[in-house]
Design a protein around this motif. Structure first.
Motif, short mmCIF file in Angstrom:
data_model
loop_
_atom_site.label_atom_id
_atom_site.label_comp_id
_atom_site.label_asym_id
_atom_site.label_seq_id
_atom_site.Cartn_x
_atom_site.Cartn_y
_atom_site.Cartn_z
N PRO A 168 3.42 -1.89 5.51
CA PRO A 168 3.66 -0.65 4.76
C PRO A 168 3.84 -0.89 3.26
CG PRO A 168 4.90 -0.63 6.80
CD PRO A 168 4.31 -2.01 6.69
N ASP A 169 4.39 -2.05 2.91
CA ASP A 169 4.59 -2.34 1.48
C ASP A 169 3.35 -2.94 0.83
OD1 ASP A 169 7.23 -1.42 1.31
OD2 ASP A 169 7.99 -3.29 2.16
N ALA A 170 2.45 -3.48 1.62
CA ALA A 170 1.22 -4.08 1.08
C ALA A 170 0.06 -3.76 2.00
CB ALA A 170 1.39 -5.60 0.91
N PRO A 171 -0.38 -2.52 2.01
CA PRO A 171 -1.51 -2.14 2.87
C PRO A 171 -2.80 -2.87 2.44
CG PRO A 171 -0.34 -0.21 2.04
CD PRO A 171 0.14 -1.38 1.25
N ARG A 172 -3.62 -3.09 3.41
CA ARG A 172 -4.93 -3.69 3.13
C ARG A 172 -5.97 -2.60 2.96
NH1 ARG A 172 -5.93 -9.27 6.54
NH2 ARG A 172 -3.97 -10.30 5.97
N LEU A 173 -6.95 -2.91 2.12
CA LEU A 173 -8.01 -1.96 1.81
C LEU A 173 -9.35 -2.68 1.89
CD1 LEU A 173 -8.74 0.91 0.76
CD2 LEU A 173 -8.44 0.02 -1.55
N ALA A 174 -10.25 -2.20 2.72
CA ALA A 174 -11.57 -2.82 2.90
C ALA A 174 -12.65 -1.87 2.41
CB ALA A 174 -11.80 -3.18 4.37
N THR A 204 -5.34 -6.02 -1.17
CA THR A 204 -4.05 -5.41 -0.87
C THR A 204 -3.73 -4.48 -2.04
OG1 THR A 204 -2.84 -7.24 -1.91
CG2 THR A 204 -3.18 -7.34 0.49
N MET A 205 -2.94 -3.46 -1.74
CA MET A 205 -2.54 -2.53 -2.78
C MET A 205 -1.03 -2.30 -2.70
SD MET A 205 -4.09 1.05 -1.33
CE MET A 205 -3.56 1.75 0.25
N THR A 206 -0.51 -1.72 -3.74
CA THR A 206 0.93 -1.43 -3.76
C THR A 206 1.24 -0.30 -2.77
OG1 THR A 206 0.63 0.11 -5.59
CG2 THR A 206 1.15 -2.17 -6.17
N ARG A 207 2.51 -0.10 -2.53
CA ARG A 207 2.93 0.91 -1.56
C ARG A 207 2.48 2.30 -2.01
NH1 ARG A 207 7.06 0.76 2.34
NH2 ARG A 207 7.65 2.84 3.08
N PRO A 208 1.77 3.02 -1.16
CA PRO A 208 1.30 4.36 -1.53
C PRO A 208 2.45 5.32 -1.73
CG PRO A 208 0.13 3.52 0.40
CD PRO A 208 1.28 2.61 0.17
N ALA A 209 2.22 6.29 -2.59
CA ALA A 209 3.20 7.35 -2.82
C ALA A 209 2.83 8.53 -1.94
CB ALA A 209 3.23 7.74 -4.28
N LEU A 210 3.27 8.50 -0.70
CA LEU A 210 2.90 9.53 0.26
C LEU A 210 3.94 10.64 0.31
CD1 LEU A 210 1.65 7.24 3.16
CD2 LEU A 210 0.31 8.37 1.39
N PRO A 237 2.21 -13.72 12.81
CA PRO A 237 0.84 -13.60 12.29
C PRO A 237 0.70 -12.40 11.37
CG PRO A 237 0.95 -12.87 14.59
CD PRO A 237 2.29 -13.48 14.27
N ALA A 238 -0.16 -12.56 10.39
CA ALA A 238 -0.40 -11.48 9.44
C ALA A 238 -1.05 -10.30 10.15
CB ALA A 238 -1.28 -11.96 8.29
N LEU A 239 -0.54 -9.15 9.87
CA LEU A 239 -1.12 -7.96 10.47
C LEU A 239 -2.51 -7.72 9.90
CD1 LEU A 239 1.97 -5.58 10.41
CD2 LEU A 239 1.10 -6.88 12.35
N PRO A 240 -3.47 -7.35 10.74
CA PRO A 240 -4.84 -7.17 10.23
C PRO A 240 -4.96 -6.05 9.22
CG PRO A 240 -4.63 -6.35 12.49
CD PRO A 240 -3.36 -7.09 12.18
N TYR A 241 -4.02 -5.12 9.24
CA TYR A 241 -4.10 -4.01 8.30
C TYR A 241 -2.97 -4.04 7.28
CZ TYR A 241 -7.47 -2.39 11.70
OH TYR A 241 -8.55 -2.31 12.53
N GLY A 242 -2.38 -5.23 7.10
CA GLY A 242 -1.34 -5.36 6.10
C GLY A 242 -0.01 -4.81 6.59
#
Length: 232
Positions: free
Chosen positions: A18-24, A226-232, A11-16
């Motif tokens: 690490p490579d495709a985080p979700r943003l609400a 969804t957004m691209t992988r953050p540069a942390l 199942p899809a993770l509710p928060y996306g």
């Protein structure tokens, strides 16, 4: 031939991921615009010691109010009879039910789109015998362009807010997953006047100067990206 079991679907993770985080985010817009229509109610009354007299007077006064309203042509966008009552009034004392008088009432509802004519019309209606005028109630039409403008601005704000969050993390928006309309809410603003007419003919009075009250239109949406992988 050997059947290979189908691997279980993850199942899809509710928060996306690490490579495709979700943003609400939430986007909102609130506009103050001029009203498009105004509604008034007109109530004519009659009282008589017998039913026929009350009905005759009520019919006459209702006809006068209708004729006056219809004389304004296209300025009156809609006209309808909201209610009609004829009520016997009983004596307060005595063992037997006796009718002392009959009270009649007809209520009309009119929608106007010409605010220049509104003040004059309400004044002339209130000058009719035993006639009451309530309103105006200012409003927008259900299909007013203001609703679309508010919704569009709410969506744009949601996208802009999501983009700013992503950029703050050194990422960018990748895809839109969901957008949910929380409802556009226009709240008709009431500026009510109750005008009771004199019971006897009088000299014509000056038209009321009624100032339209601006309407508030609100729209809100929830959006998920969804957004691209953050540069942390």
């Amino acid at each position: 031939m050997t059947d290979h079991p189908t691997p279980p679907t993850t199942p899809a993770l509710p928060y996306g991921t690490p490579d495709a985080p979700r943003l609400a985010v939430r986007g909102e817009a609130r506009l103050d615009v001029d009203p498009e229509i105004a509604r008034i109610t007109v109530t004519v009354s009659a009282r008589g010691t017998d039913r026929q007299t009350a009905l005759t007077d009520l019919t006459h006064r209702n006809d006068l109010a209708l004729t006056l309203l219809k004389s304004y042509g296209d300025a009156v966008e809609n006209l309808e009879t909201s209610s009609f009552t004829l009520t016997p009034q009983l004596t307060d004392k005595g063992r037997h039910e006796r009718i002392r008088a009959y009270h009649g009432r007809v209520t009309l509802t009119a929608t106007l789109n010409d605010f220049t004519a509104l003040g004059e019309l309400t004044t002339r209606l209130a000058d009719l015998e035993l006639t009451r005028v309530d309103g105006p109630w200012w409003a927008l039409r259900p299909d007013s362009p203001a609703h679309r403008t508010a919704r569009t601005q709410a969506v744009r704000e949601a996208v802009q807010r999501a983009r700013e969050y992503a950029e703050a993390l050194g990422a960018r928006l990748d895809a839109l997953l969901e957008i949910a309309d929380l409802g556009a809410d226009d709240r008709p603003q009431q500026q009510s006047y109750a005008l009771a007419a004199r019971s006897a003919p009088a000299e014509p009075v000056a038209a009321l100067d009624l100032e339209p009250r601006r309407q508030t239109v609100h729209a809100a949406v929830n959006a998920r990206f969804t957004m691209t992988r953050p540069a942390l």
